[in-house]
Scaffold this motif. Structure first.
Motif, mmCIF file in Angstrom:
data_model
loop_
_atom_site.group_PDB
_atom_site.id
_atom_site.type_symbol
_atom_site.label_atom_id
_atom_site.label_comp_id
_atom_site.label_asym_id
_atom_site.label_seq_id
_atom_site.Cartn_x
_atom_site.Cartn_y
_atom_site.Cartn_z
ATOM 1 N N LEU A 123 0.827 -1.200 0.000
ATOM 2 C CA LEU A 123 0.000 0.000 0.000
ATOM 3 C C LEU A 123 0.867 1.259 0.000
ATOM 4 C CD1 LEU A 123 -2.946 0.833 -0.067
ATOM 5 C CD2 LEU A 123 -2.921 0.860 2.427
ATOM 6 N N GLY A 124 1.965 1.220 0.731
ATOM 7 C CA GLY A 124 2.898 2.355 0.736
ATOM 8 C C GLY A 124 3.453 2.625 -0.648
ATOM 9 N N PHE A 125 3.868 1.563 -1.349
ATOM 10 C CA PHE A 125 4.346 1.729 -2.722
ATOM 11 C C PHE A 125 3.252 2.304 -3.613
ATOM 12 C CE2 PHE A 125 7.666 -1.687 -1.963
ATOM 13 C CZ PHE A 125 8.730 -0.802 -2.029
ATOM 14 N N GLN A 126 2.028 1.807 -3.456
ATOM 15 C CA GLN A 126 0.927 2.253 -4.301
ATOM 16 C C GLN A 126 0.604 3.726 -4.065
ATOM 17 O OE1 GLN A 126 -0.593 0.520 -6.855
ATOM 18 N NE2 GLN A 126 -1.332 2.575 -7.241
ATOM 19 N N VAL A 127 0.556 4.136 -2.801
ATOM 20 C CA VAL A 127 0.245 5.533 -2.485
ATOM 21 C C VAL A 127 1.349 6.453 -2.999
ATOM 22 C CG1 VAL A 127 -0.022 7.167 -0.566
ATOM 23 C CG2 VAL A 127 -1.227 4.987 -0.523
ATOM 24 N N GLN A 128 2.590 6.038 -2.816
ATOM 25 C CA GLN A 128 3.709 6.841 -3.322
ATOM 26 C C GLN A 128 3.649 6.925 -4.846
ATOM 27 O OE1 GLN A 128 5.950 8.484 -1.172
ATOM 28 N NE2 GLN A 128 4.394 7.775 0.245
ATOM 29 N N ASN A 129 3.321 5.815 -5.497
ATOM 30 C CA ASN A 129 3.211 5.793 -6.951
ATOM 31 C C ASN A 129 2.102 6.732 -7.428
ATOM 32 O OD1 ASN A 129 3.709 4.579 -9.690
ATOM 33 N ND2 ASN A 129 1.600 3.951 -9.383
ATOM 34 N N ASP A 130 0.951 6.701 -6.746
ATOM 35 C CA ASP A 130 -0.168 7.565 -7.140
ATOM 36 C C ASP A 130 0.216 9.039 -7.129
ATOM 37 O OD1 ASP A 130 -1.853 5.421 -7.471
ATOM 38 O OD2 ASP A 130 -2.916 5.695 -5.570
ATOM 39 N N HIS A 131 1.139 9.402 -6.270
ATOM 40 C CA HIS A 131 1.533 10.806 -6.141
ATOM 41 C C HIS A 131 2.883 11.109 -6.786
ATOM 42 C CE1 HIS A 131 -1.557 10.383 -3.070
ATOM 43 N NE2 HIS A 131 -1.764 11.667 -3.227
ATOM 44 N N SER A 132 3.461 10.157 -7.511
ATOM 45 C CA SER A 132 4.810 10.349 -8.044
ATOM 46 C C SER A 132 4.846 10.959 -9.434
ATOM 47 C CB SER A 132 5.552 9.010 -8.090
ATOM 48 O OG SER A 132 5.019 8.191 -9.129
ATOM 49 N N GLY A 133 3.794 10.724 -10.221
ATOM 50 C CA GLY A 133 3.807 11.195 -11.605
ATOM 51 C C GLY A 133 4.452 10.209 -12.554
ATOM 52 N N TYR A 134 4.931 9.077 -12.039
ATOM 53 C CA TYR A 134 5.567 8.056 -12.885
ATOM 54 C C TYR A 134 4.705 6.805 -12.920
ATOM 55 C CZ TYR A 134 9.688 10.976 -12.391
ATOM 56 O OH TYR A 134 10.555 12.029 -12.399
ATOM 57 N N HIS A 135 4.749 6.116 -14.036
ATOM 58 C CA HIS A 135 4.013 4.855 -14.164
ATOM 59 C C HIS A 135 5.030 3.708 -14.080
ATOM 60 C CE1 HIS A 135 0.902 2.254 -16.508
ATOM 61 N NE2 HIS A 135 1.247 1.740 -15.354
ATOM 62 N N PHE A 136 5.145 3.134 -12.902
ATOM 63 C CA PHE A 136 6.081 2.041 -12.673
ATOM 64 C C PHE A 136 5.443 0.709 -13.062
ATOM 65 C CE2 PHE A 136 7.420 5.281 -9.552
ATOM 66 C CZ PHE A 136 8.716 5.464 -10.008
ATOM 67 N N PRO A 137 6.252 -0.278 -13.443
ATOM 68 C CA PRO A 137 5.702 -1.599 -13.789
ATOM 69 C C PRO A 137 4.945 -2.206 -12.606
ATOM 70 C CG PRO A 137 8.029 -1.452 -14.361
ATOM 71 C CD PRO A 137 7.696 -0.217 -13.589
ATOM 72 N N LEU A 138 3.881 -2.942 -12.903
ATOM 73 C CA LEU A 138 3.035 -3.640 -11.938
ATOM 74 C C LEU A 138 2.265 -2.702 -11.007
ATOM 75 C CD1 LEU A 138 5.453 -6.542 -10.925
ATOM 76 C CD2 LEU A 138 3.696 -6.563 -12.709
#
Length: 151
Positions: A123-138
């Motif tokens: 969930l931490g990775f997902q929340v950080q990803n949502d606010h990062s501006g980058y589309h990481f794999p998976l």
């Protein structure tokens, strides 16, 4: 931003202390106990469903015009969000959409501590990803969330 995020993160400490007895009274509170892959998968799926349900409805409530400017507007100060601002929010919002939504599945399933670690890490990775501006794999694409903050 850093002071707000640190304060919000500190809110998890009393929340964790409240549920310590629940964890201690589990059938197997040993942190070295890892459940089967199937049990872990089912628990994580229930955590996802619980999180999505509570987060969606809590977030929708926070966008209601009568309370938006008092609570949720703080999170939207970042129109182009960065990962560090993911938890930049009013404390009430953080409790509803940050702590409770993330924990509801764990509370319902009485998940073992290693599964909790796995869930909070994901969930931490997902929340950080949502606010990062980058589309990481998976990971989900943050484009919709970026648009949500922009408009």
């Amino acid at each position: 931003m850093i002071l707000t995020v640190l304060f919000n993160q500190s809110l998890a400490i009393p929340a964790s202390m409240i549920h310590f007895k629940d964890w201690q009274n589990q059938s197997n509170p040993d942190v070295r106990y890892v459940p089967s892959t199937f049990d872990t998968f089912v628990t994580l799926m229930l955590c996802m469903l619980g999180h999505d349900f509570v987060f969606y409805h809590g977030h929708k409530l926070l966008h209601h015009r009568s309370i938006y400017k008092y609570i949720h507007k703080k999170h939207h100060e970042w129109q182009a969000p960065i990962a560090a601002a993911a938890e930049y929010a009013h404390p009430i919002e953080h409790v509803i959409t940050g702590l409770f939504s993330a924990s509801v599945g764990l509370i319902i399933t009485a998940a073992p501590i290693p599964v909790m670690w796995l869930w909070f890490t994901w969930l931490g990775f997902q929340v950080q990803n949502d606010h990062s501006g980058y589309h990481f794999p998976l990971m989900f694409s943050p484009e919709f969330h970026d648009y949500h903050h922009l408009k």
